[in-house]
Write an enzyme that holds these catalytic residues in place. Structure first.
Site, PDB file in Angstrom:
ATOM      1  N   LYS A 199      -2.808  13.857  -6.041  1.00 49.99           N
ATOM      2  CA  LYS A 199      -2.874  12.670  -5.163  1.00 49.99           C
ATOM      3  C   LYS A 199      -2.082  12.925  -3.882  1.00 49.99           C
ATOM      4  O   LYS A 199      -2.495  12.548  -2.791  1.00 49.99           O
ATOM      5  CB  LYS A 199      -2.346  11.417  -5.881  1.00 49.99           C
ATOM      6  CG  LYS A 199      -2.500  10.193  -4.994  1.00 49.99           C
ATOM      7  CD  LYS A 199      -1.960   8.897  -5.558  1.00 49.99           C
ATOM      8  CE  LYS A 199      -2.008   7.827  -4.478  1.00 49.99           C
ATOM      9  NZ  LYS A 199      -1.300   6.615  -4.792  1.00 49.99           N
ATOM     10  N   ASN A 247      10.954  -1.179  -1.143  1.00 48.86           N
ATOM     11  CA  ASN A 247      10.212  -0.798  -2.339  1.00 48.86           C
ATOM     12  C   ASN A 247      10.762   0.527  -2.883  1.00 48.86           C
ATOM     13  O   ASN A 247      10.624   1.564  -2.255  1.00 48.86           O
ATOM     14  CB  ASN A 247       8.731  -0.685  -1.914  1.00 48.86           C
ATOM     15  CG  ASN A 247       7.840  -0.219  -3.033  1.00 48.86           C
ATOM     16  OD1 ASN A 247       8.251   0.537  -3.911  1.00 48.86           O
ATOM     17  ND2 ASN A 247       6.606  -0.651  -2.988  1.00 48.86           N
ATOM     18  N   GLY A 271       9.821   2.525  -5.264  1.00 45.54           N
ATOM     19  CA  GLY A 271       8.829   3.585  -5.460  1.00 45.54           C
ATOM     20  C   GLY A 271       8.539   4.307  -4.164  1.00 45.54           C
ATOM     21  O   GLY A 271       8.473   5.538  -4.114  1.00 45.54           O
ATOM     22  N   LYS A 272       8.382   3.497  -3.096  1.00 48.08           N
ATOM     23  CA  LYS A 272       8.073   4.078  -1.792  1.00 48.08           C
ATOM     24  C   LYS A 272       9.252   4.899  -1.268  1.00 48.08           C
ATOM     25  O   LYS A 272       9.088   5.989  -0.739  1.00 48.08           O
ATOM     26  CB  LYS A 272       7.760   2.944  -0.819  1.00 48.08           C
ATOM     27  CG  LYS A 272       6.643   3.244   0.105  1.00 48.08           C
ATOM     28  CD  LYS A 272       6.443   2.084   1.039  1.00 48.08           C
ATOM     29  CE  LYS A 272       5.004   1.682   1.084  1.00 48.08           C
ATOM     30  NZ  LYS A 272       4.755   0.668   2.127  1.00 48.08           N
ATOM     31  N   PHE A 282      -0.560   3.334  -8.762  1.00 45.18           N
ATOM     32  CA  PHE A 282      -0.283   1.906  -8.594  1.00 45.18           C
ATOM     33  C   PHE A 282      -1.397   1.292  -7.738  1.00 45.18           C
ATOM     34  O   PHE A 282      -2.306   1.985  -7.291  1.00 45.18           O
ATOM     35  CB  PHE A 282       1.075   1.710  -7.905  1.00 45.18           C
ATOM     36  CG  PHE A 282       1.096   2.155  -6.464  1.00 45.18           C
ATOM     37  CD1 PHE A 282       1.180   3.493  -6.139  1.00 45.18           C
ATOM     38  CD2 PHE A 282       0.981   1.227  -5.429  1.00 45.18           C
ATOM     39  CE1 PHE A 282       1.161   3.910  -4.801  1.00 45.18           C
ATOM     40  CE2 PHE A 282       0.974   1.631  -4.091  1.00 45.18           C
ATOM     41  CZ  PHE A 282       1.066   2.981  -3.787  1.00 45.18           C
ATOM     42  N   GLY A 283      -1.281   0.003  -7.506  1.00 43.02           N
ATOM     43  CA  GLY A 283      -2.187  -0.692  -6.585  1.00 43.02           C
ATOM     44  C   GLY A 283      -3.655  -0.508  -6.939  1.00 43.02           C
ATOM     45  O   GLY A 283      -4.071  -0.677  -8.089  1.00 43.02           O
ATOM     46  N   ASP A 298       3.017   1.893   6.884  1.00 43.27           N
ATOM     47  CA  ASP A 298       2.205   0.762   6.453  1.00 43.27           C
ATOM     48  C   ASP A 298       0.876   1.342   6.002  1.00 43.27           C
ATOM     49  O   ASP A 298       0.344   2.262   6.639  1.00 43.27           O
ATOM     50  CB  ASP A 298       1.997  -0.237   7.594  1.00 43.27           C
ATOM     51  CG  ASP A 298       1.467  -1.557   7.049  1.00 43.27           C
ATOM     52  OD1 ASP A 298       2.106  -2.112   6.127  1.00 43.27           O
ATOM     53  OD2 ASP A 298       0.415  -2.032   7.514  1.00 43.27           O
ATOM     54  N   HIS A 336      -3.742   9.716   1.414  1.00 44.15           N
ATOM     55  CA  HIS A 336      -3.462   9.290   2.791  1.00 44.15           C
ATOM     56  C   HIS A 336      -1.994   9.481   3.180  1.00 44.15           C
ATOM     57  O   HIS A 336      -1.686   9.947   4.265  1.00 44.15           O
ATOM     58  CB  HIS A 336      -3.876   7.827   2.961  1.00 44.15           C
ATOM     59  CG  HIS A 336      -3.448   6.926   1.834  1.00 44.15           C
ATOM     60  ND1 HIS A 336      -3.767   7.188   0.529  1.00 44.15           N
ATOM     61  CD2 HIS A 336      -2.689   5.807   1.806  1.00 44.15           C
ATOM     62  CE1 HIS A 336      -3.248   6.249  -0.249  1.00 44.15           C
ATOM     63  NE2 HIS A 336      -2.580   5.408   0.501  1.00 44.15           N
ATOM     64  N   ARG A 337      -1.051   9.156   2.243  1.00 52.88           N
ATOM     65  CA  ARG A 337       0.373   9.293   2.589  1.00 52.88           C
ATOM     66  C   ARG A 337       0.758  10.769   2.743  1.00 52.88           C
ATOM     67  O   ARG A 337       1.480  11.149   3.650  1.00 52.88           O
ATOM     68  CB  ARG A 337       1.261   8.610   1.542  1.00 52.88           C
ATOM     69  CG  ARG A 337       2.190   7.562   2.167  1.00 52.88           C
ATOM     70  CD  ARG A 337       3.036   6.866   1.113  1.00 52.88           C
ATOM     71  NE  ARG A 337       2.264   6.485  -0.059  1.00 52.88           N
ATOM     72  CZ  ARG A 337       1.513   5.385  -0.114  1.00 52.88           C
ATOM     73  NH1 ARG A 337       1.454   4.581   0.895  1.00 52.88           N
ATOM     74  NH2 ARG A 337       0.809   5.103  -1.194  1.00 52.88           N
TER      75      ARG A 337
HETATM   76  P1  IMP Z   1       2.478  -1.834   2.258  1.00 49.75           P
HETATM   77  O1  IMP Z   1       2.146  -0.524   2.899  1.00 49.75           O
HETATM   78  O2  IMP Z   1       3.694  -1.758   1.393  1.00 49.75           O
HETATM   79  O3  IMP Z   1       2.468  -2.959   3.216  1.00 49.75           O
HETATM   80  O4  IMP Z   1       1.345  -2.233   1.215  1.00 49.75           O
HETATM   81  C1  IMP Z   1       0.243  -1.489   1.010  1.00 49.75           C
HETATM   82  C2  IMP Z   1      -0.605  -2.052  -0.110  1.00 49.75           C
HETATM   83  O5  IMP Z   1      -1.802  -1.288  -0.063  1.00 49.75           O
HETATM   84  C3  IMP Z   1       0.001  -1.846  -1.493  1.00 49.75           C
HETATM   85  O6  IMP Z   1       0.571  -2.988  -2.001  1.00 49.75           O
HETATM   86  C4  IMP Z   1      -1.207  -1.451  -2.335  1.00 49.75           C
HETATM   87  O7  IMP Z   1      -1.847  -2.625  -2.778  1.00 49.75           O
HETATM   88  C5  IMP Z   1      -2.123  -0.780  -1.319  1.00 49.75           C
HETATM   89  N1  IMP Z   1      -1.881   0.692  -1.311  1.00 49.75           N
HETATM   90  C6  IMP Z   1      -1.315   1.452  -0.338  1.00 49.75           C
HETATM   91  N2  IMP Z   1      -1.279   2.748  -0.696  1.00 49.75           N
HETATM   92  C7  IMP Z   1      -1.838   2.801  -1.919  1.00 49.75           C
HETATM   93  C8  IMP Z   1      -2.080   3.884  -2.813  1.00 49.75           C
HETATM   94  O8  IMP Z   1      -1.746   5.070  -2.594  1.00 49.75           O
HETATM   95  N3  IMP Z   1      -2.693   3.545  -3.965  1.00 49.75           N
HETATM   96  C9  IMP Z   1      -3.077   2.288  -4.275  1.00 49.75           C
HETATM   97  N4  IMP Z   1      -2.843   1.249  -3.500  1.00 49.75           N
HETATM   98  C10 IMP Z   1      -2.238   1.495  -2.304  1.00 49.75           C
END
Ligand code: IMP
Length: 197
Positions: free
Chosen positions: A176, A17, A19-20, A153-154, A74, A181-182
């Site tokens: 943020k 990803n 963005g990540k 996002f998300g 994750d 959390h991150r």
């Molecule tokens: P993964 O960590 O890529 O497996 O996916 C985590 C999923 O959790 C993402 O697709 C988002 O739907 C949600 N998510 C994780 N962190 C965030 C955030 O900081 N904001 C909004 N959604 C998040």
């Protein structure tokens, strides 16, 4: 293993990803590390029951395939009234962000308890199969009645952070990062990463 030109340790970021990966690069920018993106074609099945298990699975697999230390995360959203759902299934809860938000709001319809938290687990593993670092950051909040804000996002538009009264999507990126959390997971990671460099 070290990068032959810079003599810095190589750390492979276990994600596809963009963005990540960019976010990881920013968080790790002040470390003397050569950061590499995960090679194309590597696929890791996220079969863990917890964020920590999935981060570990990803970091160990990518370290083994590449022969370099790897960092994986994750993350997801856990809603109290839904017994922690969507949790590790946050990304798979529906087909896209809008559908995920709509599903969550409809599942929560009629519930008075709207407490929730975001979690992000990070793991650094070595190519010999050793887990070097594991940390997890949390951010407490409530699920808003309807989406607010345009950033992020998300699930950001429906996650309101405790005392701020703002959703993640209404915050500037810096806020943020500080409260999220991150950001909290990276703050825990930093001193431990310094020790192994
Ligand atoms: P993964 O960590 O890529 O497996 O996916 C985590 C999923 O959790 C993402 O697709 C988002 O739907 C949600 N998510 C994780 N962190 C965030 C955030 O900081 N904001 C909004 N959604 C998040």
């Amino acid at each position: 293993m070290k990068d032959s030109q810079s003599n810095q340790m190589i750390l492979v970021l276990a994600s596809t990803n963009e963005g990540k990966i960019n976010e990881f690069r920013q968080f790790l920018s002040h470390f003397e590390l050569t950061l590499q993106a995960q090679p194309k074609g590597v696929f890791v099945d996220e079969t863990g029951q917890t964020f920590a298990e999935n981060a570990r699975l990803k970091a160990l697999s990518v370290a083994k395939v590449t022969g370099h230390c790897s960092l994986a995360d994750d993350s997801g959203l856990c809603v109290e009234a839904l017994n922690g759902e969507p949790g590790v299934r946050s990304a798979r809860y529906a087909l896209n962000d809008e559908a995920r938000i709509n599903r969550l709001l409809s599942e929560l319809d009629g519930h008075l308890n709207r407490r929730a938290f975001f979690s992000a687990a990070i793991c650094v593993a070595s190519p010999s199969g050793e887990v070097l670092i594991e940390v997890e950051g949390h951010c407490d909040g409530v699920i808003a009645d309807s989406p607010r804000g345009i950033n992020g996002f998300g699930y950001d538009p429906i996650f309101e952070v405790g005392s701020t009264g703002l959703t993640f999507a209404e915050m500037e990126i810096g806020q943020k990062r500080l409260l999220g959390h991150r950001g909290r997971a990276f703050a825990l990671l930093e001193p431990r990463l310094k020790k192994i460099l």
